[in-house]
Scaffold this motif. Structure first.
Motif, PDB file in Angstrom:
ATOM      1  N   ILE A 187      -4.059  -2.207 -10.371  1.00  0.00           N
ATOM      2  CA  ILE A 187      -3.833  -1.460  -9.128  1.00  0.00           C
ATOM      3  C   ILE A 187      -4.305  -2.294  -7.938  1.00  0.00           C
ATOM      4  O   ILE A 187      -3.609  -2.432  -6.929  1.00  0.00           O
ATOM      5  CB  ILE A 187      -4.570  -0.110  -9.159  1.00  0.00           C
ATOM      6  CG1 ILE A 187      -3.868   0.863 -10.104  1.00  0.00           C
ATOM      7  CG2 ILE A 187      -4.656   0.498  -7.767  1.00  0.00           C
ATOM      8  CD1 ILE A 187      -4.552   2.201 -10.220  1.00  0.00           C
ATOM      9  N   MET A 188      -5.484  -2.876  -8.066  1.00  0.00           N
ATOM     10  CA  MET A 188      -6.029  -3.679  -6.986  1.00  0.00           C
ATOM     11  C   MET A 188      -5.196  -4.943  -6.765  1.00  0.00           C
ATOM     12  O   MET A 188      -4.941  -5.356  -5.625  1.00  0.00           O
ATOM     13  CB  MET A 188      -7.480  -4.043  -7.283  1.00  0.00           C
ATOM     14  CG  MET A 188      -8.162  -4.783  -6.152  1.00  0.00           C
ATOM     15  SD  MET A 188      -9.910  -5.099  -6.487  1.00  0.00           S
ATOM     16  CE  MET A 188     -10.559  -3.431  -6.346  1.00  0.00           C
ATOM     17  N   ALA A 189      -4.763  -5.567  -7.868  1.00  0.00           N
ATOM     18  CA  ALA A 189      -3.933  -6.761  -7.754  1.00  0.00           C
ATOM     19  C   ALA A 189      -2.626  -6.451  -7.032  1.00  0.00           C
ATOM     20  O   ALA A 189      -2.173  -7.223  -6.175  1.00  0.00           O
ATOM     21  CB  ALA A 189      -3.644  -7.324  -9.149  1.00  0.00           C
ATOM     22  N   ASP A 190      -2.027  -5.333  -7.378  1.00  0.00           N
ATOM     23  CA  ASP A 190      -0.766  -4.956  -6.743  1.00  0.00           C
ATOM     24  C   ASP A 190      -0.963  -4.710  -5.246  1.00  0.00           C
ATOM     25  O   ASP A 190      -0.135  -5.131  -4.413  1.00  0.00           O
ATOM     26  CB  ASP A 190      -0.209  -3.698  -7.412  1.00  0.00           C
ATOM     27  CG  ASP A 190       1.210  -3.401  -6.993  1.00  0.00           C
ATOM     28  OD1 ASP A 190       2.123  -4.119  -7.448  1.00  0.00           O
ATOM     29  OD2 ASP A 190       1.408  -2.460  -6.189  1.00  0.00           O
ATOM     30  N   GLU A 191      -2.046  -4.050  -4.894  1.00  0.00           N
ATOM     31  CA  GLU A 191      -2.332  -3.776  -3.489  1.00  0.00           C
ATOM     32  C   GLU A 191      -2.561  -5.072  -2.711  1.00  0.00           C
ATOM     33  O   GLU A 191      -2.059  -5.234  -1.590  1.00  0.00           O
ATOM     34  CB  GLU A 191      -3.556  -2.872  -3.381  1.00  0.00           C
ATOM     35  CG  GLU A 191      -3.925  -2.479  -1.954  1.00  0.00           C
ATOM     36  CD  GLU A 191      -2.910  -1.525  -1.328  1.00  0.00           C
ATOM     37  OE1 GLU A 191      -2.949  -1.358  -0.102  1.00  0.00           O
ATOM     38  OE2 GLU A 191      -2.093  -0.956  -2.069  1.00  0.00           O
ATOM     39  N   LEU A 192      -3.292  -5.986  -3.313  1.00  0.00           N
ATOM     40  CA  LEU A 192      -3.539  -7.263  -2.647  1.00  0.00           C
ATOM     41  C   LEU A 192      -2.238  -8.047  -2.479  1.00  0.00           C
ATOM     42  O   LEU A 192      -2.002  -8.661  -1.434  1.00  0.00           O
ATOM     43  CB  LEU A 192      -4.545  -8.087  -3.448  1.00  0.00           C
ATOM     44  CG  LEU A 192      -4.913  -9.459  -2.874  1.00  0.00           C
ATOM     45  CD1 LEU A 192      -5.519  -9.320  -1.480  1.00  0.00           C
ATOM     46  CD2 LEU A 192      -5.866 -10.193  -3.805  1.00  0.00           C
ATOM     47  N   ALA A 193      -1.376  -8.001  -3.502  1.00  0.00           N
ATOM     48  CA  ALA A 193      -0.100  -8.718  -3.423  1.00  0.00           C
ATOM     49  C   ALA A 193       0.797  -8.156  -2.335  1.00  0.00           C
ATOM     50  O   ALA A 193       1.512  -8.903  -1.659  1.00  0.00           O
ATOM     51  CB  ALA A 193       0.605  -8.658  -4.778  1.00  0.00           C
ATOM     52  N   ARG A 194       0.762  -6.839  -2.146  1.00  0.00           N
ATOM     53  CA  ARG A 194       1.668  -6.194  -1.181  1.00  0.00           C
ATOM     54  C   ARG A 194       1.140  -6.228   0.246  1.00  0.00           C
ATOM     55  O   ARG A 194       1.917  -6.351   1.196  1.00  0.00           O
ATOM     56  CB  ARG A 194       1.929  -4.740  -1.598  1.00  0.00           C
ATOM     57  CG  ARG A 194       2.794  -4.598  -2.825  1.00  0.00           C
ATOM     58  CD  ARG A 194       3.173  -3.158  -3.108  1.00  0.00           C
ATOM     59  NE  ARG A 194       2.015  -2.328  -3.403  1.00  0.00           N
ATOM     60  CZ  ARG A 194       1.510  -1.427  -2.575  1.00  0.00           C
ATOM     61  NH1 ARG A 194       2.038  -1.242  -1.377  1.00  0.00           N
ATOM     62  NH2 ARG A 194       0.455  -0.712  -2.926  1.00  0.00           N
ATOM     63  N   THR A 195      -0.172  -6.103   0.411  1.00  0.00           N
ATOM     64  CA  THR A 195      -0.713  -5.902   1.756  1.00  0.00           C
ATOM     65  C   THR A 195      -1.721  -6.959   2.195  1.00  0.00           C
ATOM     66  O   THR A 195      -2.082  -7.016   3.366  1.00  0.00           O
ATOM     67  CB  THR A 195      -1.409  -4.533   1.852  1.00  0.00           C
ATOM     68  OG1 THR A 195      -2.613  -4.565   1.067  1.00  0.00           O
ATOM     69  CG2 THR A 195      -0.508  -3.419   1.350  1.00  0.00           C
ATOM     70  N   GLY A 196      -2.201  -7.771   1.233  1.00  0.00           N
ATOM     71  CA  GLY A 196      -3.258  -8.710   1.567  1.00  0.00           C
ATOM     72  C   GLY A 196      -4.610  -8.065   1.661  1.00  0.00           C
ATOM     73  O   GLY A 196      -5.594  -8.695   2.075  1.00  0.00           O
ATOM     74  N   LYS A 197      -4.688  -6.777   1.281  1.00  0.00           N
ATOM     75  CA  LYS A 197      -5.957  -6.048   1.321  1.00  0.00           C
ATOM     76  C   LYS A 197      -6.185  -5.356  -0.014  1.00  0.00           C
ATOM     77  O   LYS A 197      -5.257  -4.978  -0.712  1.00  0.00           O
ATOM     78  CB  LYS A 197      -5.940  -5.005   2.434  1.00  0.00           C
ATOM     79  CG  LYS A 197      -5.782  -5.597   3.839  1.00  0.00           C
ATOM     80  CD  LYS A 197      -5.728  -4.505   4.881  1.00  0.00           C
ATOM     81  CE  LYS A 197      -5.562  -5.089   6.277  1.00  0.00           C
ATOM     82  NZ  LYS A 197      -5.503  -4.028   7.315  1.00  0.00           N
ATOM     83  N   PHE A 198      -7.458  -5.179  -0.327  1.00  0.00           N
ATOM     84  CA  PHE A 198      -7.833  -4.428  -1.512  1.00  0.00           C
ATOM     85  C   PHE A 198      -7.864  -2.943  -1.194  1.00  0.00           C
ATOM     86  O   PHE A 198      -8.413  -2.534  -0.175  1.00  0.00           O
ATOM     87  CB  PHE A 198      -9.221  -4.842  -2.001  1.00  0.00           C
ATOM     88  CG  PHE A 198      -9.251  -6.173  -2.682  1.00  0.00           C
ATOM     89  CD1 PHE A 198      -8.418  -6.436  -3.752  1.00  0.00           C
ATOM     90  CD2 PHE A 198     -10.126  -7.156  -2.270  1.00  0.00           C
ATOM     91  CE1 PHE A 198      -8.456  -7.650  -4.394  1.00  0.00           C
ATOM     92  CE2 PHE A 198     -10.180  -8.379  -2.906  1.00  0.00           C
ATOM     93  CZ  PHE A 198      -9.335  -8.629  -3.972  1.00  0.00           C
ATOM     94  N   LYS A 199      -7.301  -2.141  -2.090  1.00  0.00           N
ATOM     95  CA  LYS A 199      -7.322  -0.695  -1.908  1.00  0.00           C
ATOM     96  C   LYS A 199      -8.287  -0.087  -2.917  1.00  0.00           C
ATOM     97  O   LYS A 199      -7.928   0.277  -4.024  1.00  0.00           O
ATOM     98  CB  LYS A 199      -5.930  -0.123  -2.105  1.00  0.00           C
ATOM     99  CG  LYS A 199      -5.727   1.238  -1.477  1.00  0.00           C
ATOM    100  CD  LYS A 199      -4.255   1.581  -1.475  1.00  0.00           C
ATOM    101  CE  LYS A 199      -4.004   2.828  -0.652  1.00  0.00           C
ATOM    102  NZ  LYS A 199      -2.574   3.168  -0.619  1.00  0.00           N
TER     103      LYS A 199
END
Length: 567
Positions: free
Chosen positions: A524-536
């Motif tokens: 989940i965190m990897a996907d968020e970083l890939a999409r937004t450049g931020k950790f969710k």
């Protein structure tokens, strides 16, 4: 397998059979979801459900270890095969210096086909190597700077080798070993098999007092190792033989096991092209088990499922039955990097490192090439913040720390035994905990499986999660993968037991993250970083590639519901 301390305590205490209320978790518990199973696994099915529909690319994971059974049913499909090498033609087709390195390389072999199995312990090698130089030194301050450093290492080795060793203890261990062998021989004859497990003894009635005594040792060891009935007579005898060798090494220099076979110049790190292509060789139990945890073929209806579904395992054999040599580890890391590994698992360790600078140079090389190193914290119930444990990510030359390195402690299946009683720990030196108690995986034999325990099992859990991230998000650097694994670790807020002191403490006092690795949270965190450049994810900030990435809290009731609950 971490049975040594238990075995010796049973032998020396008159075969005391301590029992524990904790039941053995089911095979494969380390993959389970804590919310639905009650076991503190890594939520792997939830991770794959999240990744459904996404494309993956193959990731090569190098396993620096004791060897791998290349015929195993669950490993044959996932072994790395060198695409530039023609098997069996005796030619170095890819001109990398290693002939017929089809599935990896063996740095513990000779070109004539002989292989190193048993080896000595590094502390014994160092102790006797420098004994004449330092044993009569009264004031180390009179030594040169280089010799002062060497003296410090020698003193540590001397303490490790001679601690608790005297002629009477050596005689006692030998006597016990003789009695144990008598009992084992009787059981072997009765069962009609040379290797047997505690499981095989459950319906067995001994016919002699020696057999009864050894059965008690086996059953007692199983009880003290979380009721692991896969522990074998070979495991226990090997451990006792190792203790005998350690005791004797205080008085006698160890044989040159490696040098007599490998025939390289061990003093020359540039003499790199030695060994052979026999990646199974001798004693492949450990490496086969580690490899299965990472990548055993998934959903094939056989044995176990590995963590990562699109991985090729490259075996680099450099760990004997004894302590590894720094030169072999340095060359193993370089071999893995040069042949395309993106993750390297290192489930080994020792108390002194005479050629640490060679290993450090290899770690820097891996760092420069974008390769993540995952290392087991060790099984001595010790604080890595204050105890020597090698290899480690702190460079000897400048005290800088490798940014591509994760150190892993071992966790258990249940809340009341979350930290394994054998695991090393460290608020600064252990990054994260991962399942490492009674982990079911492949062992040599073609279609054979067993439960092993140790930080050696926890490290490949993390290596498998790292590979899974890189399969689906190949753009990430080792530093980003490390940050994702650490920041997504599920925090444990209850009390845990310090393995060394027995005190009740917080997990945050035993590791940097205070959490247990979780594959679902990680993707989940990897996907968020890939999409937004931020950790969710909740809380704070984290450094990724020397840049601070703000972390914003998850929003929405549905996402909160999906979030893995803290203990």
């Amino acid at each position: 397998m971490n049975v040594k301390r238990t075995l010796l305590s049973l032998l020396m205490a008159g075969l005391s059979l301590a029992t524990y209320a904790q039941k053995q978790a089911p095979n494969g518990w380390h993959l389970s979801d804590p919310q639905t199973s009650g076991y503190y696994g890594i939520s792997l099915d939830k991770a794959y459900n999240f990744l459904k529909g996404k494309k993956s690319q193959t990731v090569v994971v190098a396993v620096i270890d004791s060897g791998v059974d290349t015929t195993h049913e669950d490993l044959r499909p996932i072994l790395w095969t060198n695409p530039k090498e023609i098997p069996g033609n005796g030619i170095d087709d890819d001109k990398n210096g290693y002939v017929d390195d089809v599935h990896g390389w063996n740095f513990l072999g000779n070109k004539d086909g002989r292989n190193v199995g048993k080896d000595s312990y590094e502390a014994a090698r160092v102790y006797h190597r420098y004994k004449a130089k330092f044993e009569n030194i009264k004031d180390p301050s009179t030594l040169s700077k280089d010799d002062q450093e060497l003296y410090t290492m020698w003193s540590k080795a001397a303490k490790d080798v001679t601690k608790g060793v005297d002629p009477s203890s050596i005689m006692l261990i030998k006597r016990i070993y003789s009695e144990v062998k008598t009992g084992d021989s009787a059981i072997v004859k009765d069962l009609g098999k040379s290797v047997y497990s505690v499981k095989d003894l459950q319906a067995y009635t001994p016919k002699s007092k020696e057999a009864a005594a050894f059965k008690n040792i086996m059953v007692g060891t199983s009880a003290q190792n979380n009721n692991n009935t896969d522990i074998t007579n070979k495991n226990l005898l090997d451990e006792l033989e190792s203790e005998m060798a350690k005791a004797e090494s205080a008085q006698t220099p160890p044989p040159n096991y490696r040098g007599d076979i490998v025939k390289d110049n061990e003093a020359d790190i540039n003499d790199r092209y030695y060994g052979n292509n026999d990646v199974e060789a001798l004693g492949a139990d450990h490496g086969t088990h580690v490899s299965g945890i990472i990548a055993a073929a998934r959903k094939n209806g056989k044995g176990i499922d590995g963590i990562a579904d699109n991985v090729r395992i490259m075996m680099v054999r450099a760990v004997p039955d004894g302590d590894e040599h720094d030169k072999d580890i340095a060359n193993a890391i370089r071999y893995a990097v040069d042949n395309g590994a993106k993750v390297i698992n290192m489930s080994f360790g020792k108390g002194v490192s005479p050629e640490k600078s060679w290993v450090d140079d290899a770690v820097r090389y891996a760092e420069s090439k974008g390769v993540l190193l995952v290392h087991a914290a060790g099984n001595e119930s010790a604080d890595n913040d204050t105890t020597w444990n090698f290899p480690n990510p702190v460079f000897k030359a400048d005290k800088h720390r490798a940014t591509n390195w994760i150190t892993v402690g071992a966790s258990g299946a249940e809340k009341n035994n979350l930290v394994a009683n054998f695991s090393n720990y460290g608020k600064e030196e252990v990054d994260v905990f991962a399942p490492g108690v009674n982990i079911y995986s492949s062992v040599p034999g073609g279609n054979t499986y067993a439960n092993f325990s140790g930080t050696s099992m926890a490290s490949p859990v993390v290596a498998g999660v790292a590979a899974l991230i890189l399969e689906y998000y190949p753009q990430f650097t080792p530093q980003q993968v490390k940050a994702i694994i650490e920041q997504s670790a599920v925090p444990f807020t209850g009390d845990v037991t310090n393995p060394e002191t027995g005190e009740k403490v917080k997990l945050s006092s035993l590791s940097r993250t205070g959490g247990v690795v979780n594959a679902y949270s990680a993707v989940i965190m990897a996907d968020e970083l890939a999409r937004t450049g931020k950790f969710k994810t909740p809380g704070g900030k984290i450094k990724v590639d020397s840049k601070e990435v703000k972390i914003k809290k998850q929003q929405g009731a549905e996402k909160k519901k999906e979030k893995v609950k803290s203990a």
